[in-house]
Design a protein around this motif. Sequence first.
Motif, short mmCIF file in Angstrom:
data_model
loop_
_atom_site.label_atom_id
_atom_site.label_comp_id
_atom_site.label_asym_id
_atom_site.label_seq_id
_atom_site.Cartn_x
_atom_site.Cartn_y
_atom_site.Cartn_z
N THR A 24 0.81 -1.44 0.01
CA THR A 24 0.08 -0.02 0.16
C THR A 24 0.84 1.23 -0.04
O THR A 24 1.23 1.84 -1.13
N THR A 83 -7.92 -6.57 -3.14
CA THR A 83 -7.24 -5.30 -3.06
C THR A 83 -6.61 -5.47 -1.13
O THR A 83 -6.94 -6.25 -0.79
N ASN A 141 2.15 9.89 -0.09
CA ASN A 141 1.72 9.08 -1.57
C ASN A 141 2.96 8.48 -2.14
O ASN A 141 2.89 7.82 -2.94
N THR A 167 -1.53 5.93 -3.22
CA THR A 167 -2.68 6.61 -3.01
C THR A 167 -3.57 6.20 -2.03
O THR A 167 -4.64 6.61 -1.48
N LYS A 168 -3.63 4.89 -1.90
CA LYS A 168 -4.66 4.17 -1.12
C LYS A 168 -3.99 3.35 0.04
O LYS A 168 -2.98 2.47 0.01
N GLN A 169 -4.49 3.32 1.27
CA GLN A 169 -4.13 2.50 2.32
C GLN A 169 -5.12 1.14 2.32
O GLN A 169 -6.05 1.14 1.70
N SER A 171 -7.99 -1.41 3.18
CA SER A 171 -9.25 -1.62 3.90
C SER A 171 -8.90 -2.36 5.33
O SER A 171 -8.03 -3.18 5.36
#
Length: 185
Positions: A24, A83, A141, A167-169, A171
Motif C-alpha cells: 500500500t 485489494t 503518497n 494513494t490508497k491505504q 481496507s
Amino acid sequence: MNQEINKALEVLKNGGIILYPTDTVWGIGCDASNEEAVKKIYQLKKRVDSKALICLVADDRMLKKFVKTVPQVALEIIEITDTPTTIIYDDAQNLASNLIGEDGTIAIRIPDDEFCYQLSRRLNGAIVSTSANVSGLPTPNSFKEIQEEVLKGVDYVVNLHHEKICTKQSSIIKLSNNGVVKIIR
C-alpha cells in the motif's frame, strides 16, 4: 532485491526500525515481537501506544502463529479479496505486548508484495507496518513526500521503489471470534 532484504533483515534482527515500501503505502517497520523496537516507532510517530499498529505476515500459516483462533471467514476474505485488506483479530499472541490492543486484538495483513513477503518469511515473524508519517500529518503518497524527521529517525531506508506512488491505504475489517464483522476503513 536480495541485498535490500538482507540489509533490512539485519536491522530488524538487531532491534532497529526500517522505512520500506509495502503493498500500500511507504511504511515504518520493525520486528513485531520486539517491544523496544515497537516503542521506537511510537516515539518516532509521536503516537500514543494505545493506538494500535498493523503487522504484516508472509502467509496464512504464519498468521496462525500470531492469532490463537483464525476464523474461517478470515481465510475466505484473504483468498477472494483483490485489494489490500487488513483484518483485526481477537486473541493476539507471540507479539510485543505494546503492539496488542487493550482488548487483546491485533491488525494483520498478508501483503501481495514480494519484498514484504520475503522479508517476513526470512525473519520468520511479523513486521510492524505503519504509515511513514508523524501522527496527525498526512500519509505520504510517495517516497519524496516522506518527512525528513521520519527519514532521519529510522535505522535503515530500503532502497527499492522510490518512484512508487501510493494513494490508497488498506481496507480494515474487524472479525470477532463471536462472529461479528465490522468495517473500520
